[in-house]
Design a protein around this motif. Structure first.
Motif, PDB file in Angstrom:
ATOM      1  N   GLY A  26       0.717  -1.272   0.036  1.00  0.00           N
ATOM      2  CA  GLY A  26      -0.021   0.157  -0.065  1.00  0.00           C
ATOM      3  C   GLY A  26       0.750   1.164  -0.170  1.00  0.00           C
ATOM      4  N   ASN A  27       1.933   1.353   0.739  1.00  0.00           N
ATOM      5  CA  ASN A  27       2.776   2.464   0.735  1.00  0.00           C
ATOM      6  C   ASN A  27       3.537   2.669  -0.377  1.00  0.00           C
ATOM      7  N   MET A  28       3.912   1.515  -1.140  1.00  0.00           N
ATOM      8  CA  MET A  28       4.482   1.830  -2.526  1.00  0.00           C
ATOM      9  C   MET A  28       3.644   2.318  -3.474  1.00  0.00           C
ATOM     10  N   GLU A  29       2.342   2.081  -3.436  1.00  0.00           N
ATOM     11  CA  GLU A  29       1.163   2.297  -4.511  1.00  0.00           C
ATOM     12  C   GLU A  29       0.819   3.808  -3.805  1.00  0.00           C
ATOM     13  N   TRP A  77      12.391   7.125  -1.332  1.00  0.00           N
ATOM     14  CA  TRP A  77      11.798   5.983  -0.669  1.00  0.00           C
ATOM     15  C   TRP A  77      11.130   4.784  -1.700  1.00  0.00           C
ATOM     16  N   LEU A  78      10.666   5.301  -2.707  1.00  0.00           N
ATOM     17  CA  LEU A  78      10.057   4.375  -3.432  1.00  0.00           C
ATOM     18  C   LEU A  78      11.092   3.332  -4.223  1.00  0.00           C
ATOM     19  N   ALA A  79      12.212   3.771  -4.587  1.00  0.00           N
ATOM     20  CA  ALA A  79      12.981   3.166  -4.989  1.00  0.00           C
ATOM     21  C   ALA A  79      13.702   1.956  -4.293  1.00  0.00           C
ATOM     22  N   PRO A  80      14.175   2.216  -2.914  1.00  0.00           N
ATOM     23  CA  PRO A  80      14.601   1.089  -2.003  1.00  0.00           C
ATOM     24  C   PRO A  80      13.430   0.152  -1.580  1.00  0.00           C
ATOM     25  N   LEU A  81      12.190   0.561  -1.523  1.00  0.00           N
ATOM     26  CA  LEU A  81      11.160  -0.405  -1.121  1.00  0.00           C
ATOM     27  C   LEU A  81      10.916  -1.248  -2.421  1.00  0.00           C
ATOM     28  N   LEU A  82      11.218  -0.757  -3.606  1.00  0.00           N
ATOM     29  CA  LEU A  82      10.729  -1.476  -4.870  1.00  0.00           C
ATOM     30  C   LEU A  82      11.840  -2.665  -4.920  1.00  0.00           C
ATOM     31  N   SER A 120       8.595  -0.427   5.317  1.00  0.00           N
ATOM     32  CA  SER A 120       7.652   0.764   5.785  1.00  0.00           C
ATOM     33  C   SER A 120       6.688   0.655   6.522  1.00  0.00           C
ATOM     34  N   ALA A 121       6.117   1.576   7.067  1.00  0.00           N
ATOM     35  CA  ALA A 121       4.714   1.298   7.858  1.00  0.00           C
ATOM     36  C   ALA A 121       3.832   2.492   7.608  1.00  0.00           C
ATOM     37  N   PHE A 122       2.654   2.371   7.939  1.00  0.00           N
ATOM     38  CA  PHE A 122       1.449   3.177   7.357  1.00  0.00           C
ATOM     39  C   PHE A 122       0.935   3.373   8.901  1.00  0.00           C
ATOM     40  N   ARG A 126      -5.674   4.174  -1.651  1.00  0.00           N
ATOM     41  CA  ARG A 126      -4.806   3.070  -0.937  1.00  0.00           C
ATOM     42  C   ARG A 126      -5.480   1.834  -0.533  1.00  0.00           C
ATOM     43  N   LEU A 127      -6.712   1.817   0.070  1.00  0.00           N
ATOM     44  CA  LEU A 127      -7.353   0.715   0.464  1.00  0.00           C
ATOM     45  C   LEU A 127      -8.119  -0.197  -0.225  1.00  0.00           C
ATOM     46  N   GLY A 128      -8.404   0.537  -1.451  1.00  0.00           N
ATOM     47  CA  GLY A 128      -9.117  -0.301  -2.589  1.00  0.00           C
ATOM     48  C   GLY A 128      -8.355  -1.451  -2.945  1.00  0.00           C
ATOM     49  N   PRO A 129      -7.169  -1.406  -3.564  1.00  0.00           N
ATOM     50  CA  PRO A 129      -6.435  -2.474  -4.113  1.00  0.00           C
ATOM     51  C   PRO A 129      -6.194  -3.428  -2.749  1.00  0.00           C
TER      52      PRO A 129
END
Length: 405
Positions: free
Chosen positions: A105-108, A122-127, A133-135, A258-261
């Motif tokens: 969800g965070n990457m989305e 942030w996105l590049a190292p998560l990918l 990460s956390a929400f 974020r929550l839909g997918p």
């Protein structure tokens, strides 16, 4: 109406099933043994690195992201059956292919709403699977099922935001690899539109004022698979204004996107857990003897297994229909179905797992089988991403609206 998967989905299913059978399932016991020897229970067992390396080698990586710049470029309908397969081993399966919540969800969010600098940092190292990460949304002092209740303050001070609040059950935050939080709070608490009061900001874990106070247990379990669930204090935490995601007042809308997918992912993984439970029930039933014959000969056991199969087939069709609607008419057009799967799936899977526990007797509540932990995870999903009653309220309101004078 065609119920067959397309060629690409079928290819990925075949490859993912082989990866799960050859690598992930054998690693479950290894991971458990390794975790017992780690200095911290929140560290990632070394075998996980072997799984992620092999997954990337096989082209099974970031399958959930529909944008081909960042992921596999699959639709919701194409990804859904893959999420089910990883749900067979919820401890390791999603993590092995970098498709584990809350990172998904965070990457989305970052892919859809983040700016270029946020995506690079942030996105590049998560990918790449280099960080987690956390929400941070849920709070102990308010009913967080209504996101407009959130009390954490995000106040502008020159070129910074100052964040003050208390969050809990923040999934993944205990993991030492968790490097950043997406924090939801109020930037305009007196705003006339209660759905424009909230914003989201990126907070690096090592920012002064961030205190990981304790790990929260779930039905007595410390959820190592997801990096734990933390209580976090934000004591006048200061971050640059550039850490705002999207625009001020956009937090509620981002959360809904974020929550839909995410609900598709959760529900399909739950169906995978139910399939695992059915397999364990059948193996147990044909291998155990009671009162002079195999347990499988007992009528009640046969009823449990038959009912479980019928339920799983019904749930799968509903979730796949919802995924198709999300692809064709969007989250808003799939509103009723999204509510329906979130109500029906965790509730039904909890019942299937409960029957599997019952069939296993003492073994069902032990650490020697995955059933007790699976039950706790499924039962928790009747609360996570909105409790049953919130979805029932929303769904019923829409149904009644069609008959209002």
């Amino acid at each position: 109406m065609d119920f067959a998967f397309d060629a690409r989905t079928e290819d990925l299913r075949t490859r993912l099933l082989a990866f799960m059978a050859e690598w992930v399932h054998p690693a479950e016991t290894v991971a458990q043994e390794q975790r017992a020897r780690l200095e911290s229970p929140w560290e990632t067992p070394p075998v996980v690195a072997e799984l992620t390396t092999e997954a990337r080698r096989r082209g099974l990586w970031n399958l959930f992201l529909p944008d081909p710049r960042y992921g596999a470029g699959l639709t919701n309908l194409q990804y859904a059956p893959l999420a089910e397969i990883t749900g067979h081993s919820p401890r390791l399966g999603p993590t092995a292919v970098n498709c584990a919540a809350p990172d998904t969800g965070n990457m989305e969010v970052l892919a859809q709403f983040g700016d270029a600098r946020q995506r690079e940092r942030w996105l590049a190292p998560l990918l790449a699977g280099e960080i987690r990460s956390a929400f941070a949304m849920t709070e102990p002092e308010v009913a967080s099922s209504d996101a407009t209740n959130i009390e954490t303050r995000i106040e502008r001070d020159g070129d910074d935001y100052v964040i003050t609040g208390r969050k809990w059950y923040i999934s993944g935050a205990m993991n030492p690899d968790c490097a950043v939080f997406i924090v939801m709070g109020k930037t305009d608490p007196e705003g006339s539109d209660i759905r424009r009061q909230q914003s989201m900001v990126l907070v690096p874990r090592d920012t002064p004022g961030v205190e990981i106070r304790r790990a929260m247990r779930v039905y007595g379990y410390e959820d190592h698979a997801h990096g734990g669930h933390a209580e976090i204090i934000f004591d006048r935490v200061r971050v640059p204004v550039s850490h705002l995601i999207g625009e001020e007042g956009g937090g509620f809308a981002i959360a809904q996107a974020r929550l839909g997918p995410g609900r598709i992912h959760h529900c399909m993984r739950l169906i995978g857990m139910a399939e695992r439970a059915i397999e364990l029930m059948c193996r147990r039933a044909v291998s155990r003897t009671a009162f002079g014959g195999p347990i499988a000969d007992q009528g009640v056991v046969r009823n449990w297994i038959a009912d479980a199969r019928v339920t799983v087939e019904q749930l799968r069709l509903l979730v796949l229909k919802t995924a198709w609607l999300m692809d064709t008419v969007g989250n808003r057009g799939a509103h009723t179905e999204i509510q329906a799967i979130k109500i029906a799936t965790p509730r039904a899977v909890v019942d299937i797992l409960d029957k599997a526990v019952q069939l296993h007797g003492a073994g069902g509540v032990s650490q020697d089988f995955p059933l007790a932990e699976l039950w706790a995870a499924a039962r928790t999903l009747r609360l996570a991403d909105g409790p049953d009653e919130v979805h029932q309220r929303s769904l019923a309101r829409r149904e009644l609206g069609r008959y209002a004078p």
